[in-house]
Design an enzyme around this catalytic site. Structure first.
Site, PDB file in Angstrom:
ATOM      1  N   THR A 212       0.341  -1.155   0.061  1.00 22.10           N
ATOM      2  CA  THR A 212      -0.249  -0.020   0.456  1.00 22.10           C
ATOM      3  C   THR A 212       0.738   1.434  -0.168  1.00 22.10           C
ATOM      4  O   THR A 212       1.577   1.400   0.224  1.00 22.10           O
ATOM      5  CB  THR A 212      -0.274   0.305   1.186  1.00 22.10           C
ATOM      6  OG1 THR A 212      -1.572   1.515   1.016  1.00 22.10           O
ATOM      7  CG2 THR A 212      -0.645  -0.185   2.301  1.00 22.10           C
ATOM      8  N   ASP A 213       0.207   2.336  -0.284  1.00 23.76           N
ATOM      9  CA  ASP A 213       0.989   3.472  -0.393  1.00 23.76           C
ATOM     10  C   ASP A 213       0.933   3.432   1.433  1.00 23.76           C
ATOM     11  O   ASP A 213       2.183   4.655   1.328  1.00 23.76           O
ATOM     12  CB  ASP A 213      -0.233   4.266  -1.824  1.00 23.76           C
ATOM     13  CG  ASP A 213      -0.826   5.162  -0.620  1.00 23.76           C
ATOM     14  OD1 ASP A 213      -1.589   4.614  -0.074  1.00 23.76           O
ATOM     15  OD2 ASP A 213      -1.865   6.023  -1.623  1.00 23.76           O
ATOM     16  N   GLU A 214       0.241   3.387   1.613  1.00 26.27           N
ATOM     17  CA  GLU A 214       0.356   4.036   3.404  1.00 26.27           C
ATOM     18  C   GLU A 214       1.518   4.205   4.011  1.00 26.27           C
ATOM     19  O   GLU A 214       1.766   4.100   4.587  1.00 26.27           O
ATOM     20  CB  GLU A 214      -0.624   3.474   3.991  1.00 26.27           C
ATOM     21  CG  GLU A 214      -2.367   3.775   3.652  1.00 26.27           C
ATOM     22  CD  GLU A 214      -3.871   3.354   4.441  1.00 26.27           C
ATOM     23  OE1 GLU A 214      -3.420   3.581   5.365  1.00 26.27           O
ATOM     24  OE2 GLU A 214      -4.145   2.624   3.106  1.00 26.27           O
TER      25      GLU A 214
ATOM     26  N   TYR B  96      -1.560  -1.049  10.974  1.00 28.01           N
ATOM     27  CA  TYR B  96      -1.632  -1.064  10.044  1.00 28.01           C
ATOM     28  C   TYR B  96      -0.804  -1.380   8.855  1.00 28.01           C
ATOM     29  O   TYR B  96       0.141  -1.637   8.408  1.00 28.01           O
ATOM     30  CB  TYR B  96      -3.163  -1.141   9.008  1.00 28.01           C
ATOM     31  CG  TYR B  96      -3.615  -1.083   7.190  1.00 28.01           C
ATOM     32  CD1 TYR B  96      -3.475  -1.948   7.473  1.00 28.01           C
ATOM     33  CD2 TYR B  96      -3.125  -0.418   6.632  1.00 28.01           C
ATOM     34  CE1 TYR B  96      -2.818  -2.538   6.062  1.00 28.01           C
ATOM     35  CE2 TYR B  96      -3.422  -0.697   5.266  1.00 28.01           C
ATOM     36  CZ  TYR B  96      -3.005  -1.592   4.525  1.00 28.01           C
ATOM     37  OH  TYR B  96      -3.077  -2.295   3.323  1.00 28.01           O
TER      38      TYR B  96
ATOM     39  N   LYS C  66       2.616  -3.610   6.934  1.00 33.01           N
ATOM     40  CA  LYS C  66       3.007  -3.909   5.746  1.00 33.01           C
ATOM     41  C   LYS C  66       4.171  -3.639   5.267  1.00 33.01           C
ATOM     42  O   LYS C  66       4.817  -4.679   4.383  1.00 33.01           O
ATOM     43  CB  LYS C  66       1.990  -2.970   5.229  1.00 33.01           C
ATOM     44  CG  LYS C  66       0.037  -3.340   4.353  1.00 33.01           C
ATOM     45  CD  LYS C  66       0.171  -4.688   3.737  1.00 33.01           C
ATOM     46  CE  LYS C  66       0.145  -4.108   2.871  1.00 33.01           C
ATOM     47  NZ  LYS C  66      -0.288  -5.671   2.410  1.00 33.01           N
TER      48      LYS C  66
HETATM   49  N1  LIG Z   1      -8.015  -1.509  -0.732  1.00 33.61           N
HETATM   50  C1  LIG Z   1      -7.099  -0.996  -0.990  1.00 33.61           C
HETATM   51  O1  LIG Z   1      -7.446   0.510  -0.663  1.00 33.61           O
HETATM   52  C2  LIG Z   1      -6.024  -1.535  -0.725  1.00 33.61           C
HETATM   53  C3  LIG Z   1      -4.773  -0.240  -1.798  1.00 33.61           C
HETATM   54  C4  LIG Z   1      -3.117  -0.748  -1.456  1.00 33.61           C
HETATM   55  C5  LIG Z   1      -2.863  -2.217  -0.847  1.00 33.61           C
HETATM   56  N2  LIG Z   1      -3.904  -2.797  -0.846  1.00 33.61           N
HETATM   57  C6  LIG Z   1      -3.205  -4.034  -0.203  1.00 33.61           C
HETATM   58  O2  LIG Z   1      -3.935  -5.186  -0.623  1.00 33.61           O
HETATM   59  C7  LIG Z   1      -4.794  -6.675  -0.358  1.00 33.61           C
HETATM   60  C8  LIG Z   1      -6.215  -6.605  -0.757  1.00 33.61           C
HETATM   61  O3  LIG Z   1      -6.673  -5.691   0.009  1.00 33.61           O
HETATM   62  P1  LIG Z   1      -8.320  -6.083   0.140  1.00 33.61           P
HETATM   63  O4  LIG Z   1      -8.542  -4.112   0.200  1.00 33.61           O
HETATM   64  O5  LIG Z   1      -8.749  -6.641  -1.197  1.00 33.61           O
HETATM   65  O6  LIG Z   1      -8.517  -6.372   1.578  1.00 33.61           O
HETATM   66  P2  LIG Z   1      -9.115  -7.547   2.269  1.00 33.61           P
HETATM   67  O7  LIG Z   1      -9.700  -6.636   4.011  1.00 33.61           O
HETATM   68  O8  LIG Z   1     -10.578  -7.101   1.504  1.00 33.61           O
HETATM   69  O9  LIG Z   1      -8.979  -9.401   1.993  1.00 33.61           O
HETATM   70  C9  LIG Z   1      -8.199  -9.493   2.566  1.00 33.61           C
HETATM   71  C10 LIG Z   1      -8.064 -10.938   2.285  1.00 33.61           C
HETATM   72  O10 LIG Z   1      -7.085 -11.525   3.231  1.00 33.61           O
HETATM   73  C11 LIG Z   1      -7.538 -12.884   3.478  1.00 33.61           C
HETATM   74  N3  LIG Z   1      -6.984 -13.576   4.488  1.00 33.61           N
HETATM   75  C12 LIG Z   1      -6.394 -12.528   5.796  1.00 33.61           C
HETATM   76  N4  LIG Z   1      -5.716 -12.800   6.738  1.00 33.61           N
HETATM   77  C13 LIG Z   1      -5.570 -14.339   6.037  1.00 33.61           C
HETATM   78  C14 LIG Z   1      -4.462 -15.029   6.787  1.00 33.61           C
HETATM   79  N5  LIG Z   1      -4.409 -15.135   7.684  1.00 33.61           N
HETATM   80  N6  LIG Z   1      -4.291 -16.056   5.662  1.00 33.61           N
HETATM   81  C15 LIG Z   1      -4.707 -16.416   4.582  1.00 33.61           C
HETATM   82  N7  LIG Z   1      -6.115 -15.088   4.326  1.00 33.61           N
HETATM   83  C16 LIG Z   1      -5.918 -14.298   4.898  1.00 33.61           C
HETATM   84  C17 LIG Z   1      -8.678 -12.738   3.959  1.00 33.61           C
HETATM   85  O11 LIG Z   1      -9.611 -13.304   4.451  1.00 33.61           O
HETATM   86  C18 LIG Z   1      -9.467 -11.642   2.691  1.00 33.61           C
HETATM   87  O12 LIG Z   1     -10.531 -12.886   1.905  1.00 33.61           O
HETATM   88  C19 LIG Z   1      -3.913  -6.375   1.102  1.00 33.61           C
HETATM   89  O13 LIG Z   1      -2.436  -6.700   1.319  1.00 33.61           O
HETATM   90  C20 LIG Z   1      -3.379  -4.740   1.207  1.00 33.61           C
HETATM   91  O14 LIG Z   1      -2.606  -4.309   2.335  1.00 33.61           O
HETATM   92  C21 LIG Z   1      -5.442  -2.334  -0.612  1.00 33.61           C
END
Ligand SMILES: NC(=O)c1ccc[n+]([C@@H]2O[C@H](COP(=O)([O-])OP(=O)(O)OC[C@H]3O[C@@H](n4cnc5c(N)ncnc54)[C@H](O)[C@@H]3O)[C@@H](O)[C@H]2O)c1
Length: 377
Positions: free
Chosen positions: A135-137, A183, A187
């Site tokens: 993430t950008d965070e 968070y 990350k």
């Molecule tokens: N949503 C955003 O805006 C955003 C932006 C940049 C980066 N990201 C990154 O992208 C990735 C996905 O984000 P998202 O928004 O889809 O998240 P989300 O919370 O919707 O999904 C996360 C998934 O990971 C699974 N999970 C959690 N803990 C687990 C574990 N211990 N073992 C196996 N599975 C597990 C959950 O069941 C879920 O299906 C993350 O790594 C997040 O940091 C998200």
């Protein structure tokens, strides 16, 4: 070419879009979706592809090293796209341990399982990929030096009329890490482990840092689906502080396209920033959402404005995130494809048309969590 690709967190928001894209686009690949199915994971996100012959779902916890090691072996995994994580900042403030466990220990367990498995093969790391989604965070916060917004110095084919920047600084791939929330700290730590596995063992890793995503299948604790749902139920729209915080928004399918491109064409050991050059203040996004939902529900303009409720700001709330994604544009030719106005329209329509999806999620545990989150304010 036949490949066996492990996608972690594929039942979550972004992961489900990546799984769908890969299953549809690459019939020769075997896609293994590994997810613990926490509150954020939902197999209903993948109903349309669950019966495909090139798709397998495994319920497992990435922290479980033995399970990761076995799955690598059993499925002959040669590529990993790692999205599984705890992803909600507010939850990390209440429960940081879960974030360290999954995001740090889980990533480490996956790295070590891949290392041990790939080192048993004659070709070792040749043709392998460990792609970590971040993430950008992790870069910390930028200042809001132009609160009224200025013309952004960067444009893309999908730049909309609203093409503002709220400051002159942007996050580059070289920007020093400075995470503020549990968070983003977790990350950041996982990103460091991924790079360490390249530098120490020569593992073929790639890291990307993306801005805020929006679109279908996002869990309704995140701003855009939360507000669409609350407007539909005429519930208050809790706005942190004055709503001045700025985020850079990217349509989730554009992120999935970038992941596909980088997985196949990105250079090993590189970092790529992914963003939309699409900065919005929270309060302005909220107004766009209200306008769109009211129009689509046939309500008079301004009907839901009264739902806006200012609440105590999030602890340590970062002011502005803004990604400079020109490296990805220049080196791999990726750009966002969707105008924000079009993306929001699609998103609102999707949530309104999929009320059953939303209602299933919004009941029970989530409802209790929601009440708890907002009760003191
Ligand atoms: N949503 C955003 O805006 C955003 C932006 C940049 C980066 N990201 C990154 O992208 C990735 C996905 O984000 P998202 O928004 O889809 O998240 P989300 O919370 O919707 O999904 C996360 C998934 O990971 C699974 N999970 C959690 N803990 C687990 C574990 N211990 N073992 C196996 N599975 C597990 C959950 O069941 C879920 O299906 C993350 O790594 C997040 O940091 C998200």
């Amino acid at each position: 070419m036949k490949r066996n690709i492990l996608i972690t967190g594929g039942a979550g928001f972004i992961g489900s879009h990546v799984v769908r894209l890969f299953v549809n686009k690459y019939p020769d690949y075997h896609i293994v979706n590994l997810d613990k199915l926490t509150y954020a994971g939902n197999l209903a996100n993948l109903k349309d592809i669950e019966d495909r012959p090139n798709y397998t779902f495994i319920k497992a916890d990435i922290v479980d090293f033995e399970a990761m090691r076995r799955i690598m072996d059993e499925h002959g995994i040669d590529g990993i796209i790692h999205l599984a994580a705890e992803s909600h900042v507010d939850r990390s403030i209440k429960d940081p341990f879960t974030f360290a466990r999954t995001n740090v220990m889980g990533t480490l367990s996956l790295l070590q399982a891949a290392k041990e498995y790939w080192e048993t093969l004659p070709e070792k790391y040749d043709g392998k990929r460990f792609y970590h989604i971040s993430t950008d965070e992790v870069y910390g916060a930028l200042e809001l030096t132009n609160p009224e917004g200025i013309e952004s110095p960067f444009t893309t084919a999908a730049s909309s009329e609203h093409h503002h920047a709220y400051g002159t600084e942007f996050f580059l791939e070289t920007t020093k890490y400075n995470p503020h929330s549990p968070y983003s700290a977790s990350k950041a730590s996982s990103d460091h482990f991924v790079r360490a596995y390249h530098d120490t063992y020569g593992m073929p890793t790639i890291v990307t840092n993306c801005s805020n995503n929006y679109g279908p299948y996002q869990f309704p604790e995140k701003l855009i689906p939360l507000f669409i749902n609350n407007i539909r139920h005429r519930k208050p729209l809790p706005v942190y502080g004055k709503g001045e915080n700025v985020r850079d928004w990217l349509y989730v399918e554009d992120h999935a396209r970038a992941i596909d491109l980088i997985f196949h064409k990105g250079t090993i050991a590189e970092t790529y920033n992914i963003g939309g050059f699409n900065e919005w203040k929270n309060i302005d996004i909220i107004k766009v959402i209200i306008k769109t939902v009211d129009r689509l529900l046939g309500n008079p303009e301004g009907y839901s404005d009264e739902l806006i409720t200012y609440v105590t700001d999030r602890l340590g709330h970062d002011m502005r995130y803004a990604i400079d994604s020109r490296k990805l544009q220049k080196e791999l030719g990726w750009e966002p494809s969707l105008q924000f106005e079009e993306g929001i329209e699609r998103t609102v329509r999707w949530y309104l048309d999929h009320q059953d999806w939303m209602d299933n999620i919004s009941s029970g545990d989530y409802e209790r969590y929601y009440e708890e989150m907002y009760k003191e304010r």
